[in-house]
Design an enzyme around this catalytic site. Structure first.
Site, PDB file in Angstrom:
ATOM      1  N   TYR A   1       0.831  -1.193   0.000  1.00 35.85           N
ATOM      2  CA  TYR A   1       0.000   0.000   0.000  1.00 35.85           C
ATOM      3  C   TYR A   1       0.879   1.262   0.000  1.00 35.85           C
ATOM      4  O   TYR A   1       2.103   1.157  -0.067  1.00 35.85           O
ATOM      5  CB  TYR A   1      -0.963  -0.034   1.186  1.00 35.85           C
ATOM      6  CG  TYR A   1      -1.992  -1.148   1.074  1.00 35.85           C
ATOM      7  CD1 TYR A   1      -2.828  -1.244  -0.040  1.00 35.85           C
ATOM      8  CD2 TYR A   1      -2.121  -2.117   2.058  1.00 35.85           C
ATOM      9  CE1 TYR A   1      -3.757  -2.262  -0.161  1.00 35.85           C
ATOM     10  CE2 TYR A   1      -3.057  -3.153   1.957  1.00 35.85           C
ATOM     11  CZ  TYR A   1      -3.870  -3.216   0.836  1.00 35.85           C
ATOM     12  OH  TYR A   1      -4.785  -4.231   0.714  1.00 35.85           O
TER      13      TYR A   1
ATOM     14  N   CYS B   1      -9.739 -22.590  11.577  1.00 34.72           N
ATOM     15  CA  CYS B   1      -9.533 -22.120  10.202  1.00 34.72           C
ATOM     16  C   CYS B   1      -8.817 -23.198   9.404  1.00 34.72           C
ATOM     17  O   CYS B   1      -7.819 -23.754   9.852  1.00 34.72           O
ATOM     18  CB  CYS B   1      -8.703 -20.840  10.209  1.00 34.72           C
ATOM     19  SG  CYS B   1      -8.167 -20.291   8.572  1.00 34.72           S
TER      20      CYS B   1
ATOM     21  N   CYS C   1      -8.967 -22.273   3.573  1.00 30.32           N
ATOM     22  CA  CYS C   1      -9.596 -22.436   2.254  1.00 30.32           C
ATOM     23  C   CYS C   1      -9.708 -21.119   1.501  1.00 30.32           C
ATOM     24  O   CYS C   1      -9.743 -21.113   0.261  1.00 30.32           O
ATOM     25  CB  CYS C   1     -10.974 -23.069   2.410  1.00 30.32           C
ATOM     26  SG  CYS C   1     -12.205 -21.999   3.204  1.00 30.32           S
TER      27      CYS C   1
ATOM     28  N   CYS D   1     -17.172 -16.957   6.135  1.00 28.08           N
ATOM     29  CA  CYS D   1     -16.270 -18.022   6.548  1.00 28.08           C
ATOM     30  C   CYS D   1     -16.958 -19.361   6.374  1.00 28.08           C
ATOM     31  O   CYS D   1     -18.081 -19.554   6.852  1.00 28.08           O
ATOM     32  CB  CYS D   1     -15.838 -17.846   8.009  1.00 28.08           C
ATOM     33  SG  CYS D   1     -14.732 -19.148   8.594  1.00 28.08           S
TER      34      CYS D   1
ATOM     35  N   LYS E   1      -4.938 -30.653   2.306  1.00 25.90           N
ATOM     36  CA  LYS E   1      -6.306 -30.423   2.763  1.00 25.90           C
ATOM     37  C   LYS E   1      -6.693 -31.309   3.945  1.00 25.90           C
ATOM     38  O   LYS E   1      -7.873 -31.437   4.274  1.00 25.90           O
ATOM     39  CB  LYS E   1      -7.281 -30.621   1.609  1.00 25.90           C
ATOM     40  CG  LYS E   1      -7.086 -29.630   0.476  1.00 25.90           C
ATOM     41  CD  LYS E   1      -8.105 -29.791  -0.631  1.00 25.90           C
ATOM     42  CE  LYS E   1      -9.479 -29.345  -0.226  1.00 25.90           C
ATOM     43  NZ  LYS E   1     -10.456 -29.413  -1.335  1.00 25.90           N
TER      44      LYS E   1
END
Length: 643
Positions: A173, A343, A346, A362, A430
């Protein structure tokens, strides 16, 4: 297990934070386009304060109306914005949680479309590799004006009741752009040597201090490594950290990356190691005495405590973990680890939604962003609720309905809960997906849902059960392509392969280049089952994946020798191979096995049989339309709440 440091207080300047757990800044798109805090935005933060987080750092508030990377984020560019954000701070302070406001200017990492048609600005006219719109180089006069913008915004932050502020000087930024030779090619006093590149930040800090005073805590977030050729490395990051302490900064937030970093380090996916940049924070701690905040894929409170114990950092940022479970701190403190919604990296709701301009969501916490809507303390008339199907949608529906006070029964035709999300946890990287199903299993038991396995739902059995409400969550089933040879003995389906029901090896062709096809290929390549080719009629593989995940998955595919055959139709499965057609020409691709991965379609044949239920029947999840688990969990939770 006991926590040594996680729940001990620690000071940022003179502001004492009750524990070391920090919700670091994430854009939500919950505010108005005028930068005002909405009830949705306030309730979202309030839930995390209730959950016991020591410090919340808000999303990046714009310092002027042309400084935003997204619409729907907070702003502090005019006095009219103060009142709504004061409501936020007052609500947060009810729970002993501290809240800082993050201030920023997006610089080149935005679009004119987002900022009222105004061209992005930057230290130098070099386009962001992701957004690609050419920015205009700032004049010296304009730089001075932006310094003032930061100062007046900081003054409003203090008036709004925040406990401190954070300057976003990282991740590409505007302030970060001035600091780094990756973006800054100026030859005046704001470019060139290290001191010149730090000048804009120094002037902003001086202006901010003149507005808020010496006691008001100020943190600075910057990228220790930008992971780009010519960008900041750790050697210069130590110099930045030492300079920040010298300039009176009260805390350093050690971030990483910029938009488009080659290893996508700014936001870590499931493919990245846990806490993989925490040693950067440790390096910065060696050169400063002020607190250092460590971040990047830290999802477990025990892991967070260990980082603190090892002296790597003083605070731990767990931004996306707070999306997944706002009550993680309280649950950890009381040893309720199994109840934590973890969490899984994904990025479907937190990043994928923002890319499309939608509000933050979420997958593993469908109530995220809907805290203003769901009130489980409200009284309801108890009903007899029947949930048909034990996948993600069905489990979330059953849990929500039971929490509301209904008597809930769940019928599952197999011998386990989880549906297609079970096979989704098998591809490389995963494995943590299984934690979601494990957590849902816990809540199904905890809320008293009666589960009946190997139970086939029929019109007769449902009538005999006599429910007040039926939630149909029968999910989706694999598409069966109408191909000559599809019933040959060497043809299997992706789900069968992932679950170990069928074994394939040798020369393998995967028919279908969507997410399932790509991940099945990665699964087979990881176990070295043979030579793998993915055939798709599309021009790109796994187009439906959000950009970050797709790039990481394709990198893995390249390292494992997976062949992609695109813009090609598979027209027949033969005895010794598959017949392919492209541009009117056909060829035989030899293979030993064919794996069908042609997507899914809704399994809702029962819906018509249950028409007699009228408005007592609600169809949810993939039974409505085969989509993804983000949509399944959300529709399940909503249907269960309103059952």
């Amino acid at each position: 297990m006991n926590f040594k440091y996680l729940f001990t207080p620690y000071k940022i300047g003179k502001c004492e934070i009750p524990n070391r757990l920090v919700v670091t800044a994430m854009a939500t798109n919950y505010c108005t386009n005028q930068g005002l805090a909405t009830e949705r935005y306030i309730r979202y933060h309030e839930e995390r304060a209730k959950g016991g987080w020591g410090l919340i750092i808000t999303e990046n508030y714009a310092v002027n109306e042309h400084a935003m990377a997204f619409q729907g984020i907070g702003g502090m560019w005019n006095d009219e914005q103060v009142a709504s954000h004061r409501q936020l701070t007052e609500r947060i302070h009810r729970y002993n949680t501290k809240i800082f406001c993050q201030l920023y200017h997006a610089g080149r990492q935005t679009f004119s479309l987002v900022n009222g048609g105004v061209q992005p600005v930057a230290p130098s006219p070099i386009a962001c590799p992701v957004n690609r719109e050419m920015p205009r180089e700032l004049t010296t006069h304009e730089i001075h004006g932006l310094v003032t913008d930061f100062g007046t915004a900081a003054e409003r932050v203090k008036k709004a009741g925040f406990d401190g502020l954070e300057l976003h000087a990282g991740n590409g930024y505007l302030i970060a752009g001035f600091m780094s030779s990756y973006e800054n090619r100026r030859t005046d006093e704001y470019g060139g040597c290290f001191t010149n590149r730090m000048r804009f930040l120094r002037e902003v800090l001086e202006e901010v201090r003149s507005r808020v005073g010496s006691v008001f805590p100020v943190s600075v977030r910057f990228a220790a490594e930008e992971h780009e050729l010519g960008g900041r490395d750790l050697a210069e990051a130590r110099m930045v950290a030492a300079l920040l302490e010298e300039m009176g900064v009260d805390m350093i937030n050690c971030s990483n990356g910029v938009y488009g970093s080659y290893n996508l380090s700014q936001i870590s996916t499931m493919y990245m190691p846990h806490g993989w940049t925490i040693k950067n924070a440790a390096e910065l701690k060696k050169v400063v005495n002020i607190p250092v905040l460590g971040v990047n894929r830290i999802t477990d409170p025990l892991m967070a405590d260990q980082f603190l114990s090892m002296g790597y950092c003083d605070f731990v940022g767990m931004a996306r973990a707070s999306l997944a479970d706002p009550f993680l701190p309280q649950k950890a403190l009381h040893g309720q680890f199994q109840s934590i919604r973890t969490c899984i990296g994904c990025l479907q709701g937190c990043v994928g939604s923002l890319i499309t301009g939608s509000p933050c969501r979420c997958l593993v916490n469908p109530e995220c962003g809907h805290e203003f809507e769901y009130d489980y303390s409200a009284e309801v008339t108890p009903k007899k609720v029947l949930v048909i199907g034990g996948g993600v949608a069905g489990m979330e529906a059953a849990i929500a309905a039971a929490r509301r006070g209904h008597k809930v029964t769940l019928w599952e035709k197999s011998d386990r809960l989880g549906g297609q999300f079970i096979s989704a946890s098998y591809p490389p990287g995963k494995g943590e997906f299984a934690t979601y199903i494990g957590c849902l299993n816990y809540y199904v038991k905890e809320t008293g849902v009666c589960v009946e396995f190997n139970k086939e739902a029929t019109e007769e059995s449902i009538k005999a059960f006599g429910p007040d409400s039926v939630l149909l969550a029968t999910g989706a089933v694999p598409n069966e392509p109408k191909l000559p040879g599809v019933n040959r003995a060497n043809v299997v389906y992706a789900e069968q392969v992932l679950l170990g029901i069928k074994t394939v090896e040798g020369r393998i062709v995967i028919a279908g280049g969507g997410e399932t096809g790509l991940e099945t290929a990665l699964y087979l390549a990881a176990s070295e089952r043979g030579d793998i080719s993915v055939v798709t009629s599309l021009e790109k593989v796994a187009k439906e994946l959000n950009g970050v995940k797709r790039v990481e998955a394709l990198k893995m595919a390249a390292t494992r020798g997976i062949e992609f055959i695109t813009n090609t139709n598979l027209v027949e499965i033969c005895e010794n191979g598959v017949l392919l057609e492209k541009g009117g020409e056909t060829r035989l691709l030899p293979c030993d096995c064919v794996v069908i991965a042609k997507g899914y379609h809704s399994n809702n044949s029962l819906k018509d049989e249950l028409a007699f239920l009228g408005d007592r029947l609600v169809t949810i999840g993939d039974a409505v339309k085969a989509r993804n688990a983000l949509e399944a969990s959300a529709s399940g939770c909503k249907a269960g709440y309103y059952a």
